[in-house]
Enzyme design. Sequence first.
Site, mmCIF file in Angstrom:
data_model
loop_
_atom_site.group_PDB
_atom_site.id
_atom_site.type_symbol
_atom_site.label_atom_id
_atom_site.label_comp_id
_atom_site.label_asym_id
_atom_site.label_seq_id
_atom_site.Cartn_x
_atom_site.Cartn_y
_atom_site.Cartn_z
ATOM 1 N N LYS A 177 12.036 56.728 -5.515
ATOM 2 C CA LYS A 177 10.838 55.931 -5.603
ATOM 3 C C LYS A 177 10.089 56.155 -6.912
ATOM 4 O O LYS A 177 9.276 55.347 -7.331
ATOM 5 C CB LYS A 177 9.886 56.296 -4.448
ATOM 6 C CG LYS A 177 10.460 56.091 -3.073
ATOM 7 C CD LYS A 177 9.439 56.617 -2.028
ATOM 8 C CE LYS A 177 10.057 56.693 -0.663
ATOM 9 N NZ LYS A 177 9.143 57.373 0.303
ATOM 10 N N GLU A 212 14.253 55.752 -15.121
ATOM 11 C CA GLU A 212 14.066 56.921 -14.262
ATOM 12 C C GLU A 212 12.723 57.577 -14.582
ATOM 13 O O GLU A 212 12.187 57.429 -15.683
ATOM 14 C CB GLU A 212 15.264 57.871 -14.472
ATOM 15 C CG GLU A 212 15.200 59.240 -13.855
ATOM 16 C CD GLU A 212 15.143 59.288 -12.326
ATOM 17 O OE1 GLU A 212 14.391 58.496 -11.737
ATOM 18 O OE2 GLU A 212 15.813 60.151 -11.735
ATOM 19 N N ASP A 213 12.183 58.288 -13.610
ATOM 20 C CA ASP A 213 10.858 58.886 -13.806
ATOM 21 C C ASP A 213 10.878 60.151 -14.647
ATOM 22 O O ASP A 213 10.109 60.287 -15.593
ATOM 23 C CB ASP A 213 10.166 59.149 -12.445
ATOM 24 C CG ASP A 213 11.001 60.022 -11.507
ATOM 25 O OD1 ASP A 213 12.147 60.379 -11.835
ATOM 26 O OD2 ASP A 213 10.495 60.340 -10.410
ATOM 27 N N ILE A 214 11.759 61.092 -14.300
ATOM 28 C CA ILE A 214 11.650 62.392 -14.957
ATOM 29 C C ILE A 214 12.993 63.116 -15.009
ATOM 30 O O ILE A 214 13.817 62.974 -14.106
ATOM 31 C CB ILE A 214 10.586 63.268 -14.237
ATOM 32 C CG1 ILE A 214 10.283 64.547 -15.012
ATOM 33 C CG2 ILE A 214 10.972 63.567 -12.812
ATOM 34 C CD1 ILE A 214 9.020 65.265 -14.515
ATOM 35 N N ASP A 260 14.576 66.693 -14.984
ATOM 36 C CA ASP A 260 14.277 68.097 -14.681
ATOM 37 C C ASP A 260 15.551 68.903 -14.952
ATOM 38 O O ASP A 260 15.790 69.305 -16.084
ATOM 39 C CB ASP A 260 13.800 68.199 -13.231
ATOM 40 C CG ASP A 260 13.265 69.577 -12.892
ATOM 41 O OD1 ASP A 260 13.237 70.442 -13.773
ATOM 42 O OD2 ASP A 260 12.859 69.804 -11.733
ATOM 43 N N GLY A 264 18.427 67.530 -14.783
ATOM 44 C CA GLY A 264 19.336 66.559 -15.379
ATOM 45 C C GLY A 264 20.429 66.109 -14.427
ATOM 46 O O GLY A 264 21.186 65.194 -14.743
ATOM 47 N N LYS A 312 11.158 67.413 -18.982
ATOM 48 C CA LYS A 312 10.612 68.772 -18.934
ATOM 49 C C LYS A 312 11.331 69.723 -19.886
ATOM 50 O O LYS A 312 10.986 70.898 -19.974
ATOM 51 C CB LYS A 312 10.728 69.339 -17.518
ATOM 52 C CG LYS A 312 9.788 68.727 -16.525
ATOM 53 C CD LYS A 312 9.899 69.489 -15.213
ATOM 54 C CE LYS A 312 9.029 68.869 -14.152
ATOM 55 N NZ LYS A 312 9.161 69.602 -12.868
ATOM 56 N N ASP A 345 5.577 62.112 -7.219
ATOM 57 C CA ASP A 345 4.924 62.645 -6.023
ATOM 58 C C ASP A 345 5.087 64.150 -5.878
ATOM 59 O O ASP A 345 5.908 64.785 -6.526
ATOM 60 C CB ASP A 345 5.532 62.005 -4.776
ATOM 61 C CG ASP A 345 6.919 62.593 -4.454
ATOM 62 O OD1 ASP A 345 7.760 62.645 -5.371
ATOM 63 O OD2 ASP A 345 7.138 63.021 -3.309
#
Length: 184
Positions: A46, A102-104, A106, A108, A134, A161
């Site tokens: 999401k 994609e959001d983030i 981390d 990978g 990150k 979130d």
Amino acid sequence: MTNLPKDIERVIVDQSAIAERVSALAQKIDEEYADVESLYIVGILKGAFIFMSDLCRKLTTPHTVDFMALSSYGMRGANSGAVRIIMDLRENIANKHVLVVEDILDTGATLNYLTRTLGSRRPASLRTCVLLDKGRSEVETQVSYLGFQIPDVWVVGYGLDFAEQYRTLPYIAELNQAIRKKSA
Ligand code: IMP
Ligand code: MG
């Protein structure tokens, strides 16, 4: 910024910085896809839903949108690195120009899985647009377009979130460490 919600430590990227960066990313994408008839944009649910909707509306390149939902095993950010598809794309992407949003990044693991899986479906091209990194990715990942490099802390807001909370904050903020530990 005053009156931050409880459990929000500090704002890392504010609303205007996000808007500026999203416009710049859209401009770069438009330039690089100038010769492409249509772009197939894949949002990863999401977390990417807000970023994707803002980015798409800034693009002048003709495009269609689709979504995928993935899950990494483990709860509340505890990541074992195993990824699976919860909801797949509606269409076959063979010969399409695909841009994953994609959001983030981390570990990978998610992006690595995505590029391998979608790459095996023989798209005409495959690139990735990631809002946040990150900087601790352990596996090989290719980010074509990056929003922001951020510190290695848990962030929420603008789609991201913590235990399904805080997704619709208009900024990207660091979550208070104590609440993560409490519910871990
Ligand atoms: P990776 O597979 O370890 O790179 O993790 C990527 C996924 O973990 C992202 O798509 C997010 O859903 C989630 N994630 C990682 N870090 C954060 C964070 O700081 N806030 C919210 N979600 C995160
Ligand atoms: Mg995600």
